[in-house]
Write a protein that holds these residues in place. Structure first.
Motif, short mmCIF file in Angstrom:
data_model
loop_
_atom_site.label_atom_id
_atom_site.label_comp_id
_atom_site.label_asym_id
_atom_site.label_seq_id
_atom_site.Cartn_x
_atom_site.Cartn_y
_atom_site.Cartn_z
N GLY A 1 0.83 -1.20 0.00
CA GLY A 1 0.00 0.00 0.00
C GLY A 1 0.85 1.24 0.00
O GLY A 1 0.70 2.10 0.85
N GLY A 2 1.78 1.33 -0.93
CA GLY A 2 2.70 2.45 -0.97
C GLY A 2 4.02 2.08 -0.33
O GLY A 2 4.41 0.91 -0.30
N CYS A 3 4.68 3.06 0.21
CA CYS A 3 5.99 2.87 0.83
C CYS A 3 5.92 1.88 1.99
O CYS A 3 5.08 2.01 2.86
CB CYS A 3 6.51 4.22 1.33
N PHE A 4 6.80 0.90 1.99
CA PHE A 4 6.73 -0.11 3.05
C PHE A 4 7.16 0.41 4.40
O PHE A 4 6.88 -0.19 5.43
CB PHE A 4 7.44 -1.41 2.70
N TRP A 5 7.82 1.57 4.46
CA TRP A 5 8.15 2.15 5.76
C TRP A 5 6.85 2.51 6.49
O TRP A 5 6.75 2.34 7.70
CB TRP A 5 9.00 3.40 5.60
N CYS A 6 5.86 3.02 5.74
CA CYS A 6 4.56 3.37 6.34
C CYS A 6 3.80 2.14 6.79
O CYS A 6 3.34 2.06 7.93
CB CYS A 6 3.71 4.14 5.33
N THR A 7 3.65 1.18 5.89
CA THR A 7 2.84 0.01 6.23
C THR A 7 3.49 -0.81 7.33
O THR A 7 2.80 -1.35 8.20
CB THR A 7 2.54 -0.85 4.98
N GLU A 8 4.81 -0.90 7.34
CA GLU A 8 5.49 -1.61 8.42
C GLU A 8 5.18 -0.94 9.76
O GLU A 8 4.78 -1.61 10.72
CB GLU A 8 7.00 -1.63 8.19
N ALA A 9 5.37 0.37 9.84
CA ALA A 9 5.16 1.09 11.09
C ALA A 9 3.73 0.97 11.59
O ALA A 9 3.49 0.81 12.80
CB ALA A 9 5.53 2.57 10.91
N VAL A 10 2.78 1.02 10.68
CA VAL A 10 1.38 0.91 11.07
C VAL A 10 1.07 -0.48 11.62
O VAL A 10 0.50 -0.62 12.71
CB VAL A 10 0.46 1.25 9.87
N THR B 1 11.24 -3.44 -12.25
CA THR B 1 11.26 -4.85 -11.84
C THR B 1 9.89 -5.50 -11.83
O THR B 1 9.77 -6.71 -11.81
CB THR B 1 11.85 -5.00 -10.42
N GLY B 2 8.84 -4.67 -11.79
CA GLY B 2 7.49 -5.19 -11.66
C GLY B 2 7.09 -5.48 -10.22
O GLY B 2 5.94 -5.78 -9.94
N HIS B 3 8.03 -5.39 -9.29
CA HIS B 3 7.74 -5.66 -7.87
C HIS B 3 7.06 -4.47 -7.21
O HIS B 3 7.29 -3.32 -7.60
CB HIS B 3 9.03 -5.97 -7.10
N ALA B 4 6.28 -4.76 -6.20
CA ALA B 4 5.71 -3.74 -5.32
C ALA B 4 6.44 -3.79 -3.99
O ALA B 4 6.92 -4.86 -3.58
CB ALA B 4 4.22 -4.02 -5.09
N GLU B 5 6.54 -2.65 -3.34
CA GLU B 5 7.00 -2.64 -1.95
C GLU B 5 5.86 -3.19 -1.11
O GLU B 5 4.73 -2.71 -1.21
CB GLU B 5 7.35 -1.22 -1.50
N VAL B 6 6.15 -4.21 -0.33
CA VAL B 6 5.12 -4.87 0.47
C VAL B 6 5.61 -5.11 1.89
O VAL B 6 6.81 -4.98 2.18
CB VAL B 6 4.70 -6.23 -0.16
N VAL B 7 4.68 -5.49 2.75
CA VAL B 7 5.04 -6.01 4.06
C VAL B 7 4.43 -7.40 4.20
O VAL B 7 3.30 -7.64 3.77
CB VAL B 7 4.59 -5.11 5.23
N ARG B 8 5.23 -8.29 4.77
CA ARG B 8 4.74 -9.64 5.07
C ARG B 8 4.55 -9.72 6.58
O ARG B 8 5.48 -9.48 7.35
CB ARG B 8 5.73 -10.70 4.59
N LEU B 9 3.32 -10.03 6.97
CA LEU B 9 2.96 -10.10 8.38
C LEU B 9 2.86 -11.55 8.81
O LEU B 9 2.32 -12.38 8.08
CB LEU B 9 1.60 -9.44 8.63
N ILE B 10 3.35 -11.83 9.99
CA ILE B 10 3.06 -13.10 10.66
C ILE B 10 2.12 -12.70 11.81
O ILE B 10 2.49 -11.85 12.64
CB ILE B 10 4.33 -13.78 11.22
N PHE B 11 0.94 -13.27 11.82
CA PHE B 11 -0.04 -12.86 12.82
C PHE B 11 -0.74 -14.05 13.45
O PHE B 11 -0.81 -15.13 12.87
CB PHE B 11 -1.06 -11.89 12.22
N ASP B 12 -1.23 -13.82 14.67
CA ASP B 12 -1.97 -14.84 15.42
C ASP B 12 -3.45 -14.63 15.13
O ASP B 12 -4.06 -13.67 15.63
CB ASP B 12 -1.67 -14.70 16.91
N GLY C 1 3.02 11.34 -2.59
CA GLY C 1 4.12 11.72 -3.48
C GLY C 1 4.91 10.54 -4.02
O GLY C 1 5.79 10.72 -4.86
N ASP C 2 4.62 9.33 -3.55
CA ASP C 2 5.31 8.13 -4.03
C ASP C 2 4.59 7.62 -5.27
O ASP C 2 3.44 7.17 -5.19
CB ASP C 2 5.34 7.05 -2.95
N VAL C 3 5.26 7.70 -6.42
CA VAL C 3 4.62 7.37 -7.69
C VAL C 3 5.40 6.27 -8.39
O VAL C 3 6.63 6.31 -8.47
CB VAL C 3 4.55 8.62 -8.61
N GLY C 4 4.69 5.28 -8.92
CA GLY C 4 5.29 4.19 -9.69
C GLY C 4 4.60 2.88 -9.33
O GLY C 4 3.93 2.77 -8.30
#
Length: 176
Positions: A10-19, A51-62, A89-92
């Motif tokens: 969902g955009g920059c992984f710094w944001c999604t990780e922190a959330v 590269t075609g890749h997205a910045e993502v976060v992988r969660l391990i959750f209970d 402002g993150d575009v691509g």
């Protein structure tokens, strides 16, 4: 303990990780790259957008503490699923809105949540739903980025407001 994996872009992984680090029941949050055609991409390659890749976060959750449905709802609350290949402002394409589902049950759940959200949205959702491809962990310096760099300008202007928003909306770790 019923541990599961969820992967969101969902955009920059710094944001999604922190959330997602704020949510009770999440055991780990790992930034990385997924959905492209380059093996073991670097951050520099990702930033080029080829590269075609997205910045993502992988969660391990209970799943006994926080449901996958709750995580999908949080994901949609913290980014704009109606903007194609951008968040602020993150575009691509690396910043696209995407859910990489681990199971058919996750796909069904995410589809249902998206349909409910789309019915209330004035704009069409552009979030892609796909079965999870290979996940490549980001370089070490991206892990816990907000925690280690909270005074950095991007963190104070972009990440901190999202963290504050999720703390206010989901203080119990689950959507209201």
């Amino acid at each position: 303990m019923a541990l599961e994996i969820a992967t969101f872009g969902g955009g920059c992984f710094w944001c999604t990780e922190a959330v997602f680090q704020q949510i009770r029941g999440i055991k780990s949050v790992e930034p990385g790259y997924s959905g492209g055609q380059v093996d073991n991409p670097s951050y520099e390659q990702i930033c080029e957008g080829s590269t075609g890749h997205a910045e993502v976060v992988r969660l391990i959750f209970d799943n006994a503490v926080v449901s996958y449905k709750a995580l999908v709802e949080i994901f949609f609350a913290i980014h704009d699923p109606t903007t194609l290949n951008r968040q602020g402002g993150d575009v691509g394409t690396q910043y696209r809105s995407v859910i990489f589902c681990q199971t058919e049950q996750q796909m069904t759940c995410a589809t249902t949540v998206m349909a409910e959200l789309a019915a209330k949205s004035e704009k069409p959702l552009v979030t892609a739903l796909e079965m999870a491809p290979v996940f490549y962990p980001a370089e070490d310096y991206h892990h816990n980025y907000f925690k280690m760099n909270s005074r950095q300008r991007y963190c104070t202007l972009v990440v901190a407001p999202k963290v504050a928003q999720v703390r206010q909306l989901f203080s119990t770790g689950q959507p209201a």
